[in-house]
Design a protein around this motif. Structure first.
Motif, PDB file in Angstrom:
ATOM      1  N   GLU A   1      34.969 -21.146  51.314  1.00  0.00           N
ATOM      2  CA  GLU A   1      36.158 -23.080  50.973  1.00  0.00           C
ATOM      3  C   GLU A   1      37.533 -21.752  51.253  1.00  0.00           C
ATOM      4  O   GLU A   1      38.414 -21.873  51.379  1.00  0.00           O
ATOM      5  N   GLN A   2      36.789 -20.105  51.167  1.00  0.00           N
ATOM      6  CA  GLN A   2      38.578 -19.602  50.941  1.00  0.00           C
ATOM      7  C   GLN A   2      38.643 -19.401  52.282  1.00  0.00           C
ATOM      8  O   GLN A   2      39.913 -19.500  52.464  1.00  0.00           O
ATOM      9  N   ILE A   3      37.795 -19.009  53.358  1.00  0.00           N
ATOM     10  CA  ILE A   3      38.115 -19.283  54.855  1.00  0.00           C
ATOM     11  C   ILE A   3      38.951 -20.430  55.081  1.00  0.00           C
ATOM     12  O   ILE A   3      39.453 -20.819  56.156  1.00  0.00           O
TER      13      ILE A   3
ATOM     14  N   PHE B   1      42.338 -21.137  54.067  1.00  0.00           N
ATOM     15  CA  PHE B   1      43.198 -20.211  54.868  1.00  0.00           C
ATOM     16  C   PHE B   1      43.146 -20.785  56.049  1.00  0.00           C
ATOM     17  O   PHE B   1      44.219 -21.150  56.793  1.00  0.00           O
ATOM     18  N   VAL B   2      42.424 -20.875  56.715  1.00  0.00           N
ATOM     19  CA  VAL B   2      41.990 -22.019  58.628  1.00  0.00           C
ATOM     20  C   VAL B   2      43.491 -23.474  58.305  1.00  0.00           C
ATOM     21  O   VAL B   2      44.118 -23.812  59.170  1.00  0.00           O
TER      22      VAL B   2
ATOM     23  N   TYR C   1      47.204 -22.514  57.473  1.00  0.00           N
ATOM     24  CA  TYR C   1      47.688 -21.571  58.129  1.00  0.00           C
ATOM     25  C   TYR C   1      47.713 -22.273  60.234  1.00  0.00           C
ATOM     26  O   TYR C   1      48.539 -21.847  60.376  1.00  0.00           O
ATOM     27  N   TYR C   2      46.902 -23.033  59.790  1.00  0.00           N
ATOM     28  CA  TYR C   2      46.639 -23.203  61.239  1.00  0.00           C
ATOM     29  C   TYR C   2      46.524 -24.459  61.503  1.00  0.00           C
ATOM     30  O   TYR C   2      46.649 -25.588  62.184  1.00  0.00           O
ATOM     31  N   VAL C   3      45.533 -25.567  60.850  1.00  0.00           N
ATOM     32  CA  VAL C   3      45.611 -26.841  60.901  1.00  0.00           C
ATOM     33  C   VAL C   3      47.113 -27.965  60.388  1.00  0.00           C
ATOM     34  O   VAL C   3      47.717 -28.489  60.578  1.00  0.00           O
ATOM     35  N   GLU C   4      47.300 -27.671  59.171  1.00  0.00           N
ATOM     36  CA  GLU C   4      48.023 -27.961  59.321  1.00  0.00           C
ATOM     37  C   GLU C   4      49.436 -27.917  59.501  1.00  0.00           C
ATOM     38  O   GLU C   4      50.002 -29.124  59.456  1.00  0.00           O
TER      39      GLU C   4
ATOM     40  N   PRO D   1      54.594 -16.554  59.164  1.00  0.00           N
ATOM     41  CA  PRO D   1      53.677 -15.274  60.215  1.00  0.00           C
ATOM     42  C   PRO D   1      52.125 -15.167  60.523  1.00  0.00           C
ATOM     43  O   PRO D   1      52.135 -14.470  61.254  1.00  0.00           O
ATOM     44  N   VAL D   2      51.398 -15.927  59.973  1.00  0.00           N
ATOM     45  CA  VAL D   2      50.057 -15.877  59.825  1.00  0.00           C
ATOM     46  C   VAL D   2      49.845 -16.013  62.135  1.00  0.00           C
ATOM     47  O   VAL D   2      49.845 -15.435  62.767  1.00  0.00           O
ATOM     48  N   ASN D   3      50.404 -17.939  61.916  1.00  0.00           N
ATOM     49  CA  ASN D   3      49.757 -18.323  63.457  1.00  0.00           C
ATOM     50  C   ASN D   3      50.632 -17.320  64.383  1.00  0.00           C
ATOM     51  O   ASN D   3      50.542 -17.941  65.282  1.00  0.00           O
ATOM     52  N   THR D   4      51.549 -17.648  63.724  1.00  0.00           N
ATOM     53  CA  THR D   4      52.610 -16.744  64.772  1.00  0.00           C
ATOM     54  C   THR D   4      51.822 -15.119  65.681  1.00  0.00           C
ATOM     55  O   THR D   4      52.134 -15.223  67.305  1.00  0.00           O
TER      56      THR D   4
END
Length: 275
Positions: A6-8, A11-12, A15-18, A28-31
């Motif tokens: 669930e945490q993974i 996280f995805v 930081y990536y889908v939304e 910062p993460v997806n950059t």
């Protein structure tokens, strides 16, 4: 185990889908992630071009420029909400980069197969760009002055940098490569579009680092010196260190051109259309 899964997923999702679904920009993460992906993609393209005997000459880089404009204008098609989800998600960063890269590579290999040169390749890119622009402007233009202002500011500052490099060659140098000046111009156009958008028209910067700098200095004009301070030494380093590998030099110069011209085109079109 379920908790870790669930945490993974969260996280995805966060930081990536939304950021894609909500078009909320960068974090910062997806950059960092997209920067790494870009580096891997550059390496793979370099290997593929070596295999098929395609060189990154100045002629090839100029012929590729229309595809940068095509990709950026296609991104504005999504900004204007002319295409509905889920197809619209393909036109949001980073998915649009893969889409445009795929079309560009397909056009390149078809052109090379049929003609052995870049004329057909360039013509396809120009036609694609014009088609996108036609779709966008048929709905009306609100700020016709914006492209003129962006081009005037970007060209003027590029011209000043060029003149200073001739007057003070030991303090300010531009590599003699034929593509160095277009790269500088593309980033000055980007800085101009950001400056006009943020300071004049009330738009907001979405990228992480520029946002911090603009808030610190109180004006998006900070992007001019920041870009020059980074870009000029970088071009010199690339020119010096890659003298024996002009293909890698070419792909990195093309990458710099994309990083400048793509956002400049998108920003300018959005402001022109009032999106």
């Amino acid at each position: 185990m379920n908790s870790l899964s669930e945490q993974i997923v969260n996280f995805v999702q966060r930081y990536y889908v939304e950021p894609v679904i909500n078009d909320s920009g960068y974090n910062p993460v997806n950059t960092v992630t997209w920067a790494i992906v870009l580096g891997i993609f550059i390496f793979l393209i370099h290997r593929a071009f070596i295999r098929y005997g395609i060189g990154f000459s100045g002629r090839f880089i100029i012929a590729t420029a229309p595809y940068i404009i095509a990709g950026s204008s296609l991104r504005v098609v999504e900004d204007a909400e002319l295409i509905a989800p889920p197809i619209a998600y393909l036109l949001i960063t980073p998915l649009i980069y893969f889409l445009v890269a795929s079309v560009t590579l397909l056009a390149l290999f078809i052109s090379r197969k049929l003609t052995g040169g870049y004329r057909l390749y360039s013509a396809i890119g120009i036609s694609w760009s014009l088609l996108n622009l036609f779709v966008l402007i048929r709905g009306g233009v609100q700020n016709a002055w914006v492209p003129l202002a962006v081009i005037a500011l970007g060209s003027s500052i590029t011209g000043c940098v060029f003149l200073l490099s001739r007057i003070l060659p030991h303090r300010l140098s531009i590599p003699n490569s034929g593509c160095s000046l277009p790269v500088i111009l593309s980033h000055m156009l980007d800085a101009s579009s950001t400056y006009i958008g943020v300071d004049w028209l009330g738009y907001e910067e979405k990228h992480v680092v520029p946002t911090l700098l603009i808030h610190m200095m109180g004006s998006a004009a900070v992007m001019y010196p920041v870009k020059l301070v980074v870009l000029l030494p970088l071009l010199s380093i690339l020119d010096d260190s890659l003298r024996d590998d002009r293909d890698m030099w070419g792909i990195l110069v093309l990458t710099l051109l994309v990083l400048g011209l793509a956002p400049a085109t998108r920003n300018t079109l959005r402001m022109m259309l009032g999106i």
